[in-house]
Design an enzyme around this catalytic site. Structure first.
Site, PDB file in Angstrom:
ATOM      1  CE  LYS A  28     -10.893  -4.851  13.082  1.00 16.76           C
ATOM      2  NZ  LYS A  28     -11.362  -3.662  13.822  1.00 16.76           N
ATOM      3  CE  LYS A  90     -14.788  -5.709  16.240  1.00 19.53           C
ATOM      4  NZ  LYS A  90     -13.497  -5.017  16.478  1.00 19.53           N
TER       5      LYS A  90
HETATM    6  O1  LIG Z   1     -12.032  -2.623  16.557  1.00 19.74           O
HETATM    7  C1  LIG Z   1     -11.354  -1.606  16.644  1.00 19.74           C
HETATM    8  C2  LIG Z   1     -10.652  -1.075  15.474  1.00 19.74           C
HETATM    9  O2  LIG Z   1      -9.688  -1.943  15.003  1.00 19.74           O
HETATM   10  C3  LIG Z   1     -10.179   0.291  15.681  1.00 19.74           C
HETATM   11  O3  LIG Z   1      -9.225   0.664  14.712  1.00 19.74           O
HETATM   12  P1  LIG Z   1      -8.760   2.202  14.685  1.00 19.74           P
HETATM   13  O4  LIG Z   1      -8.358   2.556  16.071  1.00 19.74           O
HETATM   14  O5  LIG Z   1      -7.645   2.234  13.714  1.00 19.74           O
HETATM   15  O6  LIG Z   1      -9.973   2.945  14.224  1.00 19.74           O
END
Ligand SMILES: O=C[C@H](O)COP(=O)(O)O
Length: 239
Positions: A28, A90
């Site tokens: 991501k 996802k």
């Molecule tokens: O899939 C999980 C996310 O990347 C969580 O990101 P975060 O901890 O910055 O909300």
């Protein structure tokens, strides 16, 4: 034990997180939103490195932040990401004032098959009708919650614990994996472990200089240790 999903943006972060003990590596681009996408060529490269060096790790990737009505583009991106060899794709599911397009997206994703994981964005609360739609049929191997407004506190502060506990129980009763994410911090671990999802997703808590900064493997190890140390904790009273 609650497994650790670490969101990473490139091959160096992916290898560092897997080496530090992350169970799921989630590809991501954190600078591009809650579910910012990594380019397919980069996903394929990271997958081949991880398969060689960390064959036990499960790999997910996102398709980018797109509204539900862009269903054709979402499905096209799902196919492109699947072709990169990931275990899970996802897809963010944003609630909308009229639930029709969101239900239609979930149905289209279910028909597409493959290993799509709907990620329900719950900044405005959990829409139970989306959970019911995601669990209809047998298409999705997991269902996950996350938030988009990352500066407004963790998921555990923003959604009542009883709602989260109900979500975990419902998804598990349908035989799927259940995941929780949304600005989760190491301080959340005792409650998180008590909620007992199959996995918990983190980015902000693993990065130096903010969510879009650089992943620090020491923070991955710290979270991994915390998740192990609090295994079997009870839920706080009143949850
Ligand atoms: O899939 C999980 C996310 O990347 C969580 O990101 P975060 O901890 O910055 O909300």
């Amino acid at each position: 034990m609650v497994r650790l999903l670490a969101s990473v943006r490139d091959v160096d972060e992916a290898v560092a997180a897997a080496t530090a003990g992350a169970d799921f590596i989630d590809l991501k681009e954190p600078a591009d939103g809650a579910l910012g996408a990594v380019a397919p060529e980069a996903i394929a490269r990271i997958v081949s490195v991880l398969r060689a060096r960390h064959p036990g790790v499960r790999i997910s990737a996102t398709v980018g932040d797109l509204p539900a009505h862009e269903v054709d583009e979402i499905l096209a991106r799902v196919r492109r990401v699947e072709a990169c060899g990931v275990d899970y794709v996802k897809v963010g599911v944003w609630p909308s004032p009229s639930p029709g397009p969101v239900h239609a997206l979930l149905e289209a994703l279910a028909q597409q098959g493959g290993d799509v994981v709907p990620v329900l964005l719950v900044d405005a609360g959990l829409d139970e009708s989306l959970v019911r739609h995601a669990l209809a049929g047998t298409a999705f191997p997991a269902v996950m919650l996350d938030t988009t407004e990352k500066r407004r506190g963790s998921l555990l502060q923003r959604v009542p614990l009883a709602t989260l506990a109900g979500f975990v129980a419902t998804v598990r009763a349908h035989g799927r994996m259940v995941g929780l994410a949304g600005s989760l911090r190491v301080d959340d671990v005792p409650t998180l472990v008590a909620l007992d999802p199959d996995f918990a997703g983190f980015r902000r808590a693993l990065a130096r200089y903010g969510r879009a900064g650089t992943l620090d493997p020491r923070l991955v190890r710290r979270l991994r240790r915390a998740l192990a140390a609090h295994a079997d904790a009870p839920l706080p009273a009143g949850a």
